[in-house]
Design a protein around this motif. Sequence first.
Motif, PDB file in Angstrom:
ATOM      1  N   ASN A 179       8.665   6.683   4.815  1.00  0.00           N
ATOM      2  CA  ASN A 179       7.727   7.407   3.955  1.00  0.00           C
ATOM      3  C   ASN A 179       7.230   6.524   2.822  1.00  0.00           C
ATOM      4  N   LYS A 180       8.133   5.763   2.238  1.00  0.00           N
ATOM      5  CA  LYS A 180       7.740   4.854   1.159  1.00  0.00           C
ATOM      6  C   LYS A 180       6.730   3.822   1.656  1.00  0.00           C
ATOM      7  N   ILE A 181       6.983   3.262   2.833  1.00  0.00           N
ATOM      8  CA  ILE A 181       6.096   2.234   3.381  1.00  0.00           C
ATOM      9  C   ILE A 181       4.710   2.805   3.649  1.00  0.00           C
ATOM     10  N   ILE A 182       4.648   3.976   4.250  1.00  0.00           N
ATOM     11  CA  ILE A 182       3.346   4.560   4.574  1.00  0.00           C
ATOM     12  C   ILE A 182       2.593   4.939   3.302  1.00  0.00           C
ATOM     13  N   LEU A 183       3.292   5.400   2.292  1.00  0.00           N
ATOM     14  CA  LEU A 183       2.636   5.720   1.024  1.00  0.00           C
ATOM     15  C   LEU A 183       2.058   4.470   0.368  1.00  0.00           C
ATOM     16  N   LEU A 184       2.831   3.394   0.370  1.00  0.00           N
ATOM     17  CA  LEU A 184       2.339   2.158  -0.229  1.00  0.00           C
ATOM     18  C   LEU A 184       1.156   1.593   0.549  1.00  0.00           C
ATOM     19  N   LYS A 185       1.192   1.709   1.876  1.00  0.00           N
ATOM     20  CA  LYS A 185       0.061   1.254   2.698  1.00  0.00           C
ATOM     21  C   LYS A 185      -1.177   2.098   2.443  1.00  0.00           C
ATOM     22  N   ALA A 186      -0.994   3.354   2.132  1.00  0.00           N
ATOM     23  CA  ALA A 186      -2.123   4.241   1.882  1.00  0.00           C
ATOM     24  C   ALA A 186      -2.681   4.060   0.474  1.00  0.00           C
ATOM     25  N   LEU A 187      -1.814   3.852  -0.499  1.00  0.00           N
ATOM     26  CA  LEU A 187      -2.252   3.754  -1.890  1.00  0.00           C
ATOM     27  C   LEU A 187      -2.880   2.403  -2.234  1.00  0.00           C
ATOM     28  N   MET A 209      -1.516  11.216  -3.375  1.00  0.00           N
ATOM     29  CA  MET A 209      -0.792  10.777  -2.179  1.00  0.00           C
ATOM     30  C   MET A 209      -1.358  11.456  -0.935  1.00  0.00           C
ATOM     31  N   ARG A 210      -1.604  12.761  -1.023  1.00  0.00           N
ATOM     32  CA  ARG A 210      -2.129  13.505   0.117  1.00  0.00           C
ATOM     33  C   ARG A 210      -3.503  12.964   0.532  1.00  0.00           C
ATOM     34  N   THR A 211      -4.360  12.685  -0.426  1.00  0.00           N
ATOM     35  CA  THR A 211      -5.701  12.179  -0.143  1.00  0.00           C
ATOM     36  C   THR A 211      -5.656  10.809   0.522  1.00  0.00           C
ATOM     37  N   THR A 212      -4.855   9.905  -0.034  1.00  0.00           N
ATOM     38  CA  THR A 212      -4.821   8.539   0.493  1.00  0.00           C
ATOM     39  C   THR A 212      -4.127   8.475   1.857  1.00  0.00           C
ATOM     40  N   VAL A 213      -3.088   9.252   2.050  1.00  0.00           N
ATOM     41  CA  VAL A 213      -2.406   9.258   3.352  1.00  0.00           C
ATOM     42  C   VAL A 213      -3.335   9.853   4.413  1.00  0.00           C
ATOM     43  N   ASN A 214      -4.092  10.870   4.049  1.00  0.00           N
ATOM     44  CA  ASN A 214      -5.033  11.452   4.994  1.00  0.00           C
ATOM     45  C   ASN A 214      -6.136  10.450   5.359  1.00  0.00           C
ATOM     46  N   GLN A 215      -6.601   9.658   4.387  1.00  0.00           N
ATOM     47  CA  GLN A 215      -7.592   8.621   4.672  1.00  0.00           C
ATOM     48  C   GLN A 215      -7.019   7.570   5.621  1.00  0.00           C
TER      49      GLN A 215
END
Length: 90
Positions: A10-18, A61-67
């Motif tokens: 989860n941390k990795i995917i959040l950082l990749k999205a942000l 977080m929700r916006t960037t992960v969705n993108q």
Amino acid sequence: MRKIKLTRANKIILLKALAPYYYREKALGRSAQESGKLILKIDSLSADKKTNFSPDEIRLMRTTVNQLRNERLSKGQYTDAADDMLLKLF
């Protein structure tokens, strides 16, 4: 404030999205302070511990992960990690 438990994935995917969001905001001359603070907060967390996030942080977080998920879908890549993270954010 809402507590969310983040795994290592989860941390990795959040950082990749942000990260792309942060750099895009900087390139456009906008303030990237909010996303920068969130990136540092997520990076400093130890995995598998619950952490408090504000409604604004969750929205970002929700916006960037969705993108990120939409980008991966358009390329025909897997979206399992992004899907898992989105479920935690809703």
